[in-house]
Scaffold this motif. Structure first.
Motif, PDB file in Angstrom:
ATOM      1  N   ASN A  48      -6.401  90.355 -54.258  1.00 47.09           N
ATOM      2  CA  ASN A  48      -5.744  91.626 -53.937  1.00 47.09           C
ATOM      3  C   ASN A  48      -4.237  91.480 -54.098  1.00 47.09           C
ATOM      4  O   ASN A  48      -3.620  90.590 -53.491  1.00 47.09           O
ATOM      5  CB  ASN A  48      -6.099  92.023 -52.498  1.00 47.09           C
ATOM      6  CG  ASN A  48      -5.659  93.434 -52.176  1.00 47.09           C
ATOM      7  OD1 ASN A  48      -5.714  94.314 -53.036  1.00 47.09           O
ATOM      8  ND2 ASN A  48      -5.200  93.655 -50.957  1.00 47.09           N
ATOM      9  N   HIS A  59       3.089  96.604 -50.772  1.00 49.45           N
ATOM     10  CA  HIS A  59       3.340  98.023 -51.016  1.00 49.45           C
ATOM     11  C   HIS A  59       3.999  98.663 -49.780  1.00 49.45           C
ATOM     12  O   HIS A  59       3.964  98.112 -48.686  1.00 49.45           O
ATOM     13  CB  HIS A  59       2.036  98.736 -51.343  1.00 49.45           C
ATOM     14  CG  HIS A  59       1.059  98.717 -50.201  1.00 49.45           C
ATOM     15  ND1 HIS A  59       0.228  97.662 -49.972  1.00 49.45           N
ATOM     16  CD2 HIS A  59       0.797  99.630 -49.228  1.00 49.45           C
ATOM     17  CE1 HIS A  59      -0.521  97.914 -48.903  1.00 49.45           C
ATOM     18  NE2 HIS A  59      -0.185  99.104 -48.437  1.00 49.45           N
ATOM     19  N   THR A  78      -0.877  94.125 -54.144  1.00 46.75           N
ATOM     20  CA  THR A  78      -0.318  95.477 -54.072  1.00 46.75           C
ATOM     21  C   THR A  78       1.199  95.378 -54.012  1.00 46.75           C
ATOM     22  O   THR A  78       1.756  94.510 -53.320  1.00 46.75           O
ATOM     23  CB  THR A  78      -0.829  96.239 -52.834  1.00 46.75           C
ATOM     24  OG1 THR A  78      -0.308  95.634 -51.644  1.00 46.75           O
ATOM     25  CG2 THR A  78      -2.351  96.222 -52.771  1.00 46.75           C
ATOM     26  N   GLU A  93      -0.029  91.651 -50.152  1.00 46.30           N
ATOM     27  CA  GLU A  93       0.162  93.091 -50.000  1.00 46.30           C
ATOM     28  C   GLU A  93       1.617  93.367 -49.638  1.00 46.30           C
ATOM     29  O   GLU A  93       2.075  93.007 -48.557  1.00 46.30           O
ATOM     30  CB  GLU A  93      -0.775  93.655 -48.925  1.00 46.30           C
ATOM     31  CG  GLU A  93      -2.243  93.574 -49.303  1.00 46.30           C
ATOM     32  CD  GLU A  93      -3.142  94.313 -48.324  1.00 46.30           C
ATOM     33  OE1 GLU A  93      -2.605  94.971 -47.408  1.00 46.30           O
ATOM     34  OE2 GLU A  93      -4.374  94.225 -48.476  1.00 46.30           O
ATOM     35  N   CYS A 139      -2.307  94.637 -60.746  1.00 39.89           N
ATOM     36  CA  CYS A 139      -2.030  95.109 -59.390  1.00 39.89           C
ATOM     37  C   CYS A 139      -3.097  96.109 -58.957  1.00 39.89           C
ATOM     38  O   CYS A 139      -3.453  97.020 -59.707  1.00 39.89           O
ATOM     39  CB  CYS A 139      -0.645  95.764 -59.318  1.00 39.89           C
ATOM     40  SG  CYS A 139       0.694  94.575 -59.580  1.00 39.89           S
ATOM     41  N   ASN A 140      -3.584  95.930 -57.751  1.00 40.68           N
ATOM     42  CA  ASN A 140      -4.604  96.834 -57.226  1.00 40.68           C
ATOM     43  C   ASN A 140      -4.021  98.174 -56.818  1.00 40.68           C
ATOM     44  O   ASN A 140      -4.691  99.205 -56.867  1.00 40.68           O
ATOM     45  CB  ASN A 140      -5.282  96.209 -55.999  1.00 40.68           C
ATOM     46  CG  ASN A 140      -5.936  94.876 -56.327  1.00 40.68           C
ATOM     47  OD1 ASN A 140      -5.240  93.875 -56.383  1.00 40.68           O
ATOM     48  ND2 ASN A 140      -7.236  94.881 -56.547  1.00 40.68           N
ATOM     49  N   LEU A 141      -2.782  98.168 -56.378  1.00 39.68           N
ATOM     50  CA  LEU A 141      -2.189  99.406 -55.866  1.00 39.68           C
ATOM     51  C   LEU A 141      -0.692  99.339 -56.050  1.00 39.68           C
ATOM     52  O   LEU A 141      -0.064  98.308 -55.829  1.00 39.68           O
ATOM     53  CB  LEU A 141      -2.520  99.567 -54.367  1.00 39.68           C
ATOM     54  CG  LEU A 141      -1.809 100.699 -53.630  1.00 39.68           C
ATOM     55  CD1 LEU A 141      -2.359 102.045 -54.103  1.00 39.68           C
ATOM     56  CD2 LEU A 141      -2.000 100.564 -52.125  1.00 39.68           C
ATOM     57  N   LYS A 142      -0.123 100.478 -56.470  1.00 36.96           N
ATOM     58  CA  LYS A 142       1.326 100.617 -56.497  1.00 36.96           C
ATOM     59  C   LYS A 142       1.653 101.853 -55.683  1.00 36.96           C
ATOM     60  O   LYS A 142       1.236 102.948 -56.022  1.00 36.96           O
ATOM     61  CB  LYS A 142       1.832 100.761 -57.935  1.00 36.96           C
ATOM     62  CG  LYS A 142       1.635  99.519 -58.780  1.00 36.96           C
ATOM     63  CD  LYS A 142       2.221  99.703 -60.180  1.00 36.96           C
ATOM     64  CE  LYS A 142       3.729  99.829 -60.126  1.00 36.96           C
ATOM     65  NZ  LYS A 142       4.355  99.872 -61.458  1.00 36.96           N
TER      66      LYS A 142
END
Length: 528
Positions: free
Chosen positions: A508, A483, A510, A481, A524-527
């Motif tokens: 996971n 992000h 990010t 992670e 990618c799970n989150l940007k």
């Protein structure tokens, strides 16, 4: 001898002696009538009585015990020890006659005639009186004669209901009484499993219910004993979600002289941490997590139970500061998480050279991480997240050669990740999210590839190109992670190919919007 005395809590009392032992005890001045009822030989029956250790007047009780006391207006009754006892007045006498333990005859005469009851009730009463006398050193006369107390419930069970019917004063009986007091104090009849109302122990063929049949107390659920002398050495209910224990711990727990482990997690225990646990000289494991204890950690516990190696008080409502006296114990595991502790982390904790697990997360601790903690080369886990800590990560981090988990996120920790971090070959979990970290992440992270599974650094102020080459070497990585930072670069196909739901997959990933993660859909799970 008419002397005054002090009760254990310091309150004033008066002396009295038991008719069947002539042992002298201190009782409350306003509790003397209850004392008389259980075999005390009382002297003057007044508001402020003098209780003397005179020899009791023995009456064979072959005939009726009649008449009034010579002192004031009390009346005589014949107790279960075949002795004449004076009680304060006829009203009290009638109350006694209504109890199962009394040996009263007719209960209505103006000058009542008190007769010996039938042989069976007399034996029951004699046995109860005898056990009360034998247990006074463990629980005190006040608790044993209070009909609403767990101690009274326990002694009645032991004397009248326990199918083993052990001789009065037998060490096995004393141990059964101490455990029965624990049972009644903590609402044993409503336990999830293996209370006396659950005779089948919820169908578990390997466990035994409490207080039933002729089962040895060492076979009751959660009770562990020494194999040679069958003395209780542990109380441990194995259910992960607790066993429904409810109430305050009774002081009789500390009378289990060989107790080494008390593990009562995830129940409904209330009150403050008992000071009497300091009497447990052999206790090495104390686990009370997931209850409702309040107040501070008592000094009596830390100075008395000097063999404590595991303290787990997480998930309570404890307050105050973390005592530096903990450093005087042979601690290997210290868990005080999810409470309301304040102040600094004691520098003295750095003296706990054998400590392997330190969990102080989710409190209100302030200041910096003590430098002395970085000297603990035996530490495998350190969790300090969700406090109010500040400062930077020390360059001494690299010398923590056994460290596998370092979680300090949700604090105000600033500065860069020290270069020495990349020397921590055993590190599995490194978390410092929602903090104030700056600087870059080095390609030397590849040095940690053999064990590294989680790198959680989201929501900081880090920047620079992502160490793609180093991350590609981290084939064990489950979570990454990043992000909420200002990293740049492109996620490679090698990294994306590791995405998946299996144990060794990357679950996971990010990254910030500046990082290109378009090489594969859903990589990618989150940007953000």
């Amino acid at each position: 001898d008419g002397e005054s005395c002090n009760l254990p809590d310091g309150a004033p009392g008066v002396k009295a002696c038991l008719s069947f032992s002539n042992d002298e005890f201190c009782v409350k001045a306003d509790g003397w009538i209850a004392a008389c009822r259980f075999g005390f030989t009382c002297g003057t029956c007044k508001d402020s009585p003098t209780m003397t250790p005179e020899a009791p007047q023995v009456d064979p009780c072959n005939s009726n015990c009649t008449g009034t006391c010579e002192q004031d207006t009390g009346v005589k009754i014949c107790n279960s020890q075949y002795q004449t006892v004076c009680v304060g007045n006829q009203h009290i006498w009638q109350d006694l006659c209504s109890t199962a333990e009394s040996t009263c005859g007719a209960c209505g005469a103006e000058q009542p005639t008190v007769q010996l009851g039938d042989n069976n009730s007399t034996m029951v009463s004699a046995r109860l009186d005898g056990w009360i006398g034998a247990l006074v050193p463990y629980s005190g006369i006040e608790a044993l004669t209070n009909m609403t107390s767990p101690q009274y419930q326990a002694v009645v069970w032991l004397a009248n209901e326990d199918e083993q019917q052990l001789p009065i004063g037998d060490s096995r009986g004393i141990q059964r009484f101490l455990l029965a007091t624990f049972y009644f104090a903590l609402d044993g009849d409503n336990w999830v499993k293996c209370g006396r109302l659950d005779p089948s122990c919820s169908g578990d063929p390997y466990e035994r219910s409490w207080l039933l049949d002729t089962e040895h107390q060492c076979d009751w659920l959660g009770v562990g004993c020494d194999v040679t002398d069958t003395k209780v050495t542990s109380i441990f209910f194995p259910r992960q979600l607790g066993n429904g224990l409810k109430g305050t711990l009774p002081p009789e727990v500390a009378e289990l002289a060989e107790l080494k482990a008390l593990i009562l997690h995830n129940n409904d225990l209330v009150g403050t941490l008992p000071t009497f646990l300091g009497k447990c000289k052999h206790m090495s494991v104390l686990v009370l997590l997931g209850n409702h204890f309040e107040g501070s950690i008592p000094s009596e516990l830390l100075t008395g139970a000097t063999m404590l190696g595991t303290i787990h008080f997480g998930g309570n409502q404890l307050t105050g500061t973390i005592p530096s006296a903990i450093a005087n114990l042979p601690i290997r595991t210290l868990t005080l998480s999810d409470n309301h502790f304040e102040g600094r982390i004691p520098e003295e904790l750095g003296q706990l050279t054998s400590m392997t697990f330190l969990e102080l997360h989710q409190n209100n601790l302030t200041s910096t991480i003590p430098e002395s903690l970085y000297d603990l080369t035996s530490l495998k886990r350190i969790r300090l997240y969700e406090n109010k800590l500040e400062g930077t990560l020390s360059s001494k981090l690299g010398q923590m050669s056994a460290l596998e988990e370092f979680c300090v996120g949700n604090n105000a920790i600033a500065g860069s990740v020290p270069q020495e971090f990349y020397q921590m070959e055993r590190i599995i979990d490194f978390r410092c999210e929602n903090a104030a970290l700056t600087g870059t992440l080095s390609n030397e992270i590849g040095n940690l590839s053999e064990n590294l599974r989680r790198v959680i650094l989201g929501e900081n102020n880090m920047r620079g190109p992502l160490p793609i080459a180093g991350l590609e070497l981290c084939f064990m990585l489950n979570e990454l992670e990043l992000h909420g930072n200002a990293f740049t670069g492109t996620i490679s196909k090698t990294i994306c190919d590791r995405k998946g739901g299996r144990f060794f997959n990357l679950h996971n990933l990010t990254v910030p919007p500046e990082v290109d993660c378009s090489i594969e859909q859903n990589c990618c799970n989150l940007k953000g």
